[in-house]
Scaffold this active site. Sequence first.
Site, PDB file in Angstrom:
ATOM      1  N   LYS A   1      36.364  13.537  77.595  1.00 44.29           N
ATOM      2  CA  LYS A   1      36.605  12.626  78.721  1.00 44.29           C
ATOM      3  C   LYS A   1      36.200  11.181  78.419  1.00 44.29           C
ATOM      4  CE  LYS A   1      37.225  15.761  82.533  1.00 44.29           C
ATOM      5  NZ  LYS A   1      36.783  16.241  83.869  1.00 44.29           N
TER       6      LYS A   1
ATOM      7  N   ARG B   1      35.005  23.925  80.380  1.00 45.66           N
ATOM      8  CA  ARG B   1      36.455  23.674  80.237  1.00 45.66           C
ATOM      9  C   ARG B   1      36.629  22.715  79.071  1.00 45.66           C
ATOM     10  NH1 ARG B   1      40.029  19.786  81.781  1.00 45.66           N
ATOM     11  NH2 ARG B   1      42.185  20.506  82.144  1.00 45.66           N
TER      12      ARG B   1
END
Length: 282
Positions: A226, A260
Site C-alpha cells: 500500500k 490480505r
Amino acid sequence: MKLNCGKHTLDLSRPVVMGILNATPDSFSDGGSYYAGGALNLDLVLRRAEQMLREGAAIIDVGGESTRPGAAPVSEQEELDRVVPVVEAISANLGAVISVDTSTAAVITASAAAGAGLINDVRALERPGALDAAAGTDLPVCLMHMQGQPGSMQQAPHYDDVVAEVGAYLRERMRTCEEAGINRARLIFDPGFGFGKTDEHNLALLRHMAQLAPADIPLLAGLSRKSMIGRLLQREVDERLPGSLALAMLAAQRGARILRVHDVAATVDVLKMQQLVDNPNQ
Ligand SMILES: Cn1c(SCC(=O)Nc2ccccc2)nc2c(=O)[nH]c(N)nc21
C-alpha cells in the site's frame, strides 16, 4: 476460532494468508492482468489462483471494482461479469475459500450461489440491499472501516481519536448486522488501512489493532504494497515487499488473523517464523 465458509471451514487459531486476485482490467497493483485482448482470460486466473494456493494461501480474494482513488465507477452488470465467472471457475476447479471483494447486493448473492465462501466488503454492507443480501448467504462477512469515499477519502483524513472512532464504527456495524440476522460468529473486523487515513492514523491503528475487536472477532489486515509503505520508505509499488512483510508480521503479532497480501509465499514464510518464535508450543 473457526469460520464456516460455505463448504469449507477456516481455522483461524493461527494467522492465515488471503491472496489477492485482481479481476479488474486495471490490475496495476499485482501486475498480472487477466484481460489479454479485452476479454477475461479464465485460464490465467486459474493459474494464478492455483499458484497462490500452492504457495500456502488459505483464501483467494476476488475483486471486480477497483477502490483506487480516481478509478472509474463500475456498473453492477460489469462487476457481475468480472467476478462471478472467476468465483465459478475457482470454485469448480480448486478447493479453496474464495472471498469476494464487493459492496454490491447482487454480486454478494450471485457470488455466494457461485461458490464464494466469504464476503469482503470495504463498505461494511452500507450500500442499499447489501446487509440483507449478506444475511441471506450464511457466509462470513469482513466489515472494513473506510472514512469517506475512494475518490476523495485521502484528501484530508481527520479523527479526534482514530483507534476509538474506528473501533466504535465496527462495533456499530456489528450491532446492525446482528439485528439483520447475521450472527457475530460470522463477522471479521478490519481497520481499513489506507482508506481515509494519514500515515500517522495507519500507524496508530496498527499499534493498537488489538483494541479494535472483541476477543471472539477475528481481525483482517490489508497492508500489502500500500501507498503508506511507498511514502514511509520512498518505494515504488514493485519495491514494497520488505515493507509489506514487516507490516504483515507486526500485524500478526498485534492480533491479525487474516493477512490480505500480493506476495503469498514470502508472507507464509514470515508468519511461520513469527508463530515459531511467539507461540512456541502451538
Ligand atoms: C479489497 N481491499 C483492498 S484494495 C486496496 C489495495 O489493496 N490497495 C493497494 C494495493 C497495492 C498498492 C497500492 C494500493 N484493501 C483492503 C483491506 O485493507 N481490507 C480488506 N478487507 N479488503 C481490502
